[in-house]
Scaffold this motif. Structure first.
Motif, PDB file in Angstrom:
ATOM      1  N   UNK A   1      19.269  22.332  15.533  1.00  0.00           N
ATOM      2  CA  UNK A   1      19.569  23.334  16.562  1.00  0.00           C
ATOM      3  C   UNK A   1      18.326  24.143  16.929  1.00  0.00           C
ATOM      4  N   UNK A   2      17.526  24.480  15.912  1.00  0.00           N
ATOM      5  CA  UNK A   2      16.278  25.211  16.186  1.00  0.00           C
ATOM      6  C   UNK A   2      15.353  24.385  17.070  1.00  0.00           C
ATOM      7  N   UNK A   3      15.239  23.092  16.761  1.00  0.00           N
ATOM      8  CA  UNK A   3      14.358  22.217  17.552  1.00  0.00           C
ATOM      9  C   UNK A   3      14.882  22.091  18.980  1.00  0.00           C
TER      10      UNK A   3
ATOM     11  N   UNK B   1      14.441  34.013  30.615  1.00  0.00           N
ATOM     12  CA  UNK B   1      14.065  34.387  29.243  1.00  0.00           C
ATOM     13  C   UNK B   1      15.193  35.194  28.601  1.00  0.00           C
ATOM     14  N   UNK B   2      15.750  36.142  29.336  1.00  0.00           N
ATOM     15  CA  UNK B   2      16.860  36.945  28.814  1.00  0.00           C
ATOM     16  C   UNK B   2      18.041  36.052  28.468  1.00  0.00           C
ATOM     17  N   UNK B   3      18.348  35.133  29.379  1.00  0.00           N
ATOM     18  CA  UNK B   3      19.473  34.229  29.147  1.00  0.00           C
ATOM     19  C   UNK B   3      19.212  33.348  27.910  1.00  0.00           C
ATOM     20  N   UNK B   4      18.024  32.817  27.780  1.00  0.00           N
ATOM     21  CA  UNK B   4      17.711  31.946  26.643  1.00  0.00           C
ATOM     22  C   UNK B   4      17.662  32.725  25.336  1.00  0.00           C
ATOM     23  N   UNK B   5      17.195  33.929  25.407  1.00  0.00           N
ATOM     24  CA  UNK B   5      17.174  34.757  24.200  1.00  0.00           C
ATOM     25  C   UNK B   5      18.603  35.019  23.729  1.00  0.00           C
TER      26      UNK B   5
ATOM     27  N   UNK C   1      20.090  33.775  20.324  1.00  0.00           N
ATOM     28  CA  UNK C   1      20.748  34.727  19.420  1.00  0.00           C
ATOM     29  C   UNK C   1      22.145  34.214  19.057  1.00  0.00           C
ATOM     30  N   UNK C   2      22.855  33.712  20.065  1.00  0.00           N
ATOM     31  CA  UNK C   2      24.195  33.174  19.831  1.00  0.00           C
ATOM     32  C   UNK C   2      24.136  31.970  18.880  1.00  0.00           C
ATOM     33  N   UNK C   3      23.176  31.079  19.114  1.00  0.00           N
ATOM     34  CA  UNK C   3      23.070  29.897  18.245  1.00  0.00           C
ATOM     35  C   UNK C   3      22.656  30.295  16.838  1.00  0.00           C
ATOM     36  N   UNK C   4      21.779  31.256  16.735  1.00  0.00           N
ATOM     37  CA  UNK C   4      21.369  31.735  15.408  1.00  0.00           C
ATOM     38  C   UNK C   4      22.561  32.358  14.681  1.00  0.00           C
ATOM     39  N   UNK C   5      23.390  33.109  15.417  1.00  0.00           N
ATOM     40  CA  UNK C   5      24.591  33.683  14.814  1.00  0.00           C
ATOM     41  C   UNK C   5      25.548  32.579  14.353  1.00  0.00           C
TER      42      UNK C   5
ATOM     43  N   UNK D   1      27.942  29.484   9.998  1.00  0.00           N
ATOM     44  CA  UNK D   1      28.173  28.245   9.268  1.00  0.00           C
ATOM     45  C   UNK D   1      27.654  28.324   7.830  1.00  0.00           C
ATOM     46  N   UNK D   2      26.495  28.958   7.672  1.00  0.00           N
ATOM     47  CA  UNK D   2      25.939  29.132   6.328  1.00  0.00           C
ATOM     48  C   UNK D   2      26.858  29.991   5.457  1.00  0.00           C
TER      49      UNK D   2
END
Length: 144
Positions: free
Chosen positions: A98-100, A123-127, A131-135, A140-141
């Motif tokens: 997901x990070x890649x 940039x705002x949208x991707x950030x 952030x959503x994907x990191x959450x 999951x962790x």
């Protein structure tokens, strides 16, 4: 007078014999009582021995049961730990993927926004998406 002496001697012999017989009977009675006491003690000791043997067998069975249960629980715990470790590895791989993908998407989006002039909006949208994907990855962790 001799007859009186003889009579007294016979009486004394008779008394001594009676006393000896009484003493003999008393000793015999005491011996019988002691034998009875010893027999009772022996019976009690045998009963206690049986009770201790039964308790020993019960405790031995309990020990074997507990050892078996411990072995089973240890095996389950080991299996669960191995499964947990596999799940963590899978989540880490998923996070790395997901990070890649996120990095690639951010790069592509940045290049596209540069071309279309909407750089700051993208940039705002991707950030936010990052952030959503990191959450999601953190969620999951935590679930594992």
């Amino acid at each position: 007078r001799l007859q009186d002496d003889l009579r007294r001697e016979r009486q004394r012999a008779c008394d001594m014999e009676r006393s000896l017989t009484q003493h003999k009977e008393a000793v015999q009675l005491q011996a019988e009582l002691r034998v009875t006491e010893l027999q009772t003690e022996l019976a009690n000791a045998r009963q206690e021995t049986r009770i201790h043997e039964q308790e020993s067998r019960r405790l031995e069975q309990s020990l074997h049961s507990a050892q078996s249960q411990l072995t089973t629980e240890t095996d389950r715990s080991r299996s669960a730990q191995e499964q947990h470790e596999r799940s963590i590895s899978a989540l880490r791989r998923e996070r790395d993927d997901l990070d890649a993908k996120l990095k690639k998407a951010l790069q592509e989006a940045a290049a596209q926004q540069l071309q279309t002039g909407r750089h700051s909006e993208l940039i705002t949208m991707l950030e936010e998406e990052a952030k959503h994907k990191q959450q999601r990855v953190e969620q999951l962790e935590r679930q594992v």
